[in-house]
Design an enzyme around this catalytic site. Structure first.
Site, PDB file in Angstrom:
ATOM      1  N   HIS A 122      16.804 -34.295  42.488  1.00 28.16           N
ATOM      2  CA  HIS A 122      16.744 -35.303  41.423  1.00 28.16           C
ATOM      3  C   HIS A 122      17.950 -36.367  41.156  1.00 28.16           C
ATOM      4  O   HIS A 122      19.006 -35.981  41.936  1.00 28.16           O
ATOM      5  CB  HIS A 122      16.772 -34.306  39.964  1.00 28.16           C
ATOM      6  CG  HIS A 122      17.734 -33.486  39.892  1.00 28.16           C
ATOM      7  ND1 HIS A 122      19.090 -33.947  39.487  1.00 28.16           N
ATOM      8  CD2 HIS A 122      17.972 -32.215  39.964  1.00 28.16           C
ATOM      9  CE1 HIS A 122      19.956 -32.917  39.237  1.00 28.16           C
ATOM     10  NE2 HIS A 122      19.360 -31.774  39.602  1.00 28.16           N
ATOM     11  N   ARG A 167      15.296 -19.142  36.052  1.00 30.91           N
ATOM     12  CA  ARG A 167      16.624 -19.194  37.087  1.00 30.91           C
ATOM     13  C   ARG A 167      17.805 -18.441  36.829  1.00 30.91           C
ATOM     14  O   ARG A 167      18.711 -18.322  37.386  1.00 30.91           O
ATOM     15  CB  ARG A 167      16.769 -20.862  37.355  1.00 30.91           C
ATOM     16  CG  ARG A 167      17.202 -21.577  35.845  1.00 30.91           C
ATOM     17  CD  ARG A 167      17.419 -22.779  36.071  1.00 30.91           C
ATOM     18  NE  ARG A 167      18.813 -22.945  36.833  1.00 30.91           N
ATOM     19  CZ  ARG A 167      19.149 -24.268  37.062  1.00 30.91           C
ATOM     20  NH1 ARG A 167      18.468 -25.534  36.825  1.00 30.91           N
ATOM     21  NH2 ARG A 167      20.281 -24.501  37.982  1.00 30.91           N
ATOM     22  N   ASP A 191      21.887 -19.579  42.525  1.00 30.45           N
ATOM     23  CA  ASP A 191      21.955 -20.784  41.863  1.00 30.45           C
ATOM     24  C   ASP A 191      20.442 -21.303  42.537  1.00 30.45           C
ATOM     25  O   ASP A 191      20.109 -20.771  43.421  1.00 30.45           O
ATOM     26  CB  ASP A 191      22.832 -21.733  42.122  1.00 30.45           C
ATOM     27  CG  ASP A 191      23.032 -22.749  41.081  1.00 30.45           C
ATOM     28  OD1 ASP A 191      22.354 -22.703  40.104  1.00 30.45           O
ATOM     29  OD2 ASP A 191      23.453 -23.861  41.110  1.00 30.45           O
ATOM     30  N   SER A 198      16.751 -28.114  38.885  1.00 31.39           N
ATOM     31  CA  SER A 198      16.911 -28.105  40.144  1.00 31.39           C
ATOM     32  C   SER A 198      15.958 -26.723  40.704  1.00 31.39           C
ATOM     33  O   SER A 198      15.500 -26.786  41.713  1.00 31.39           O
ATOM     34  CB  SER A 198      18.151 -27.462  40.475  1.00 31.39           C
ATOM     35  OG  SER A 198      19.043 -28.586  40.281  1.00 31.39           O
TER      36      SER A 198
END
Length: 454
Positions: free
Chosen positions: A374, A170, A157, A105
């Site tokens: 995705h 991330r 996130d 992501s």
């Protein structure tokens, strides 16, 4: 006599082709929108507002599963009713720029947020040199637009992070989480953690989970010793923690909504998929672990739109707003091979899609786009199949059995993303750009062109 420029001719040709494609698709496929609606949808021009809806991990299988279970095989979800639909590719890249066929992501979000591919795990920075790249939200702010981000994940996130932060990894979500981002720390002269950057950006509306990140203390700089939440308050944020305080938030000051310690609890529960399958089950549509005071994604989206619209109505820029809305736990429940949790989150996301489309119906100068970052693992298989992975049999609202299989990793391990292309659908100014098969990075250009961002 005025002669059209090459750019004008190119746009005219593209619009004509898009119109033909849309009308053919509408007539032949029997889409719910009429040919007249499709013709009206194929328009260029400038958008005043953009609402971008991201279903995390929401591939065609996830959409079909939610449709079959909730409205029936012949029914249509709100996200099915967009007049223009295409697909885009989602691959990430390695540090040398070669394709990495299955994205996470962070890399996928960076694609539409910046127009640049990057390596998995990186947030709005280049793949090789690890340099920050301007995001669509930053450009919108620079051009006088109000901005917002709504999610059911932690606000730090990957998907919300790509809009208002730049991080080597991330995982660097709060001041105590910076192990993989040594050059991003405040001490090293960097911008700090994702949480610190998000509030420093003065995003007008931030709604989601992740209170645990914002409760961490800042370690260096002007706000050293304060929690990130306290830093946000120093920067003028109203901090809200539940549906009631969110509803009471006033326009004029930015709003930080922290509705859970971690991810916002899911709406539905049920038995997870298992080796050899499960007995036929109906999903439980009220999760006892979800506090009644937790706002739904649709309610959060509604309030975000109200706040952003009010800010611009009383402002002086003359511009509208950019808002991203993420249904994050479609992905998280797919990882856990939990079909009921997954369907419930897709249904909740679909209600947020309705909020956006209802707003656009009254404000046709709004571009609304819905897509995914995705694909993921769930597959609908024959009821009598005996797949080698994890499976579950559901009893749909139509009274029929439906078997879901998860086999993208060894049973007991987190199920994995897939590298498939995913749906993108749109309405409003510049919506024709989603037609055909495009690249994820093209979404950045679509939003930039719609808002005329420089």
């Amino acid at each position: 006599m005025h002669r059209p420029t090459r750019r004008q001719l190119t746009i005219a040709t593209a619009l004509a082709a898009a119109t033909a494609a849309a009308l053919t698709a509408t007539t032949v496929a029997g889409a719910s929108d009429t040919a007249q609606h499709a013709r009206h949808a194929v328009q260029g021009g400038k958008a005043k507002n953009v609402i971008l809806l991201i279903g995390d991990g929401m591939g065609d299988s996830e959409i079909t599963l939610a449709r079959d279970y909730t409205v029936g095989a012949a029914g249509r979800l709100n996200m099915d009713r967009f007049p223009l639909t295409g697909a885009y590719t989602t691959y990430a890249v390695h540090a040398d720029g070669t394709p990495d066929y299955v994205t996470d992501s962070a890399a996928s979000g960076t694609g539409w947020a910046t127009g640049h591919k990057t390596v998995n795990g990186r947030i709005s920075k280049t793949p090789g040199t690890d340099k920050a790249v301007p995001t669509i939200l930053e450009l919108a702010q620079k051009n006088g637009y109000a901005t917002g981000s709504v999610t059911t994940a932690e606000l730090t996130d990957a998907t919300p992070a790509v809009l208002a932060s730049h991080a080597t990894d991330r995982s660097c979500q709060g001041p105590a989480d910076m192990a993989k981002c040594p050059t991003d720390t405040l001490k090293a002269g960097g911008p700090g953690s994702i949480a610190e950057q998000s509030v420093n950006h003065k995003v007008d509306v931030l709604f989601g989970g992740g209170r645990q990140r914002f409760d961490q203390k800042v370690t260096d700089g002007k706000y050293k010793g304060l929690t990130v939440t306290q830093q946000a308050q120093k920067l003028g944020y109203q901090v809200v923690t539940d549906a009631a305080s969110m509803k009471a938030a006033k326009a004029g000051r930015p709003v930080l909504g922290l509705f859970a310690q971690g991810n916002v609890p899911v709406e539905w529960t049920g038995k997870a998929a298992a080796v050899g399958g499960t007995a036929p089950q109906r999903c439980v549509t009220s999760n006892p672990q979800r506090p009644a005071s937790t706002p739904s994604l649709a309610d959060s989206a509604t309030k975000a739109i109200q706040l952003l619209e009010a800010k611009q109505r009383h402002g002086h820029s003359g511009q509208g707003f950019f808002l991203q809305i993420e249904g994050a736990s479609i992905d998280k429940q797919d990882h856990a091979a939990d079909p009921c949790g997954q369907i419930g989150e897709t249904a909740a996301f679909d209600r947020a899609v309705k909020v956006a489309r209802d707003y656009a119906a009254k404000h046709p100068d709004t571009l609304v786009v819905t897509t995914a970052d995705h694909g993921h693992s769930s597959q609908i298989v024959p009821v009598d199949a005996t797949p080698p992975g994890l499976s579950s049999t559901l009893v749909t609202d139509e009274g029929q059995q439906l078997k879901v299989n998860y086999s993208t990793n060894t049973p007991g391990q987190s199920q994995e993303h897939t590298g498939t292309e995913v749906r993108i659908a749109a309405q409003g100014p510049q919506a024709y750009r989603v037609l055909g098969v495009t690249n994820q990075t093209d979404l950045f250009t679509t939003v930039r062109e719609a808002l005329r961002l420089r």
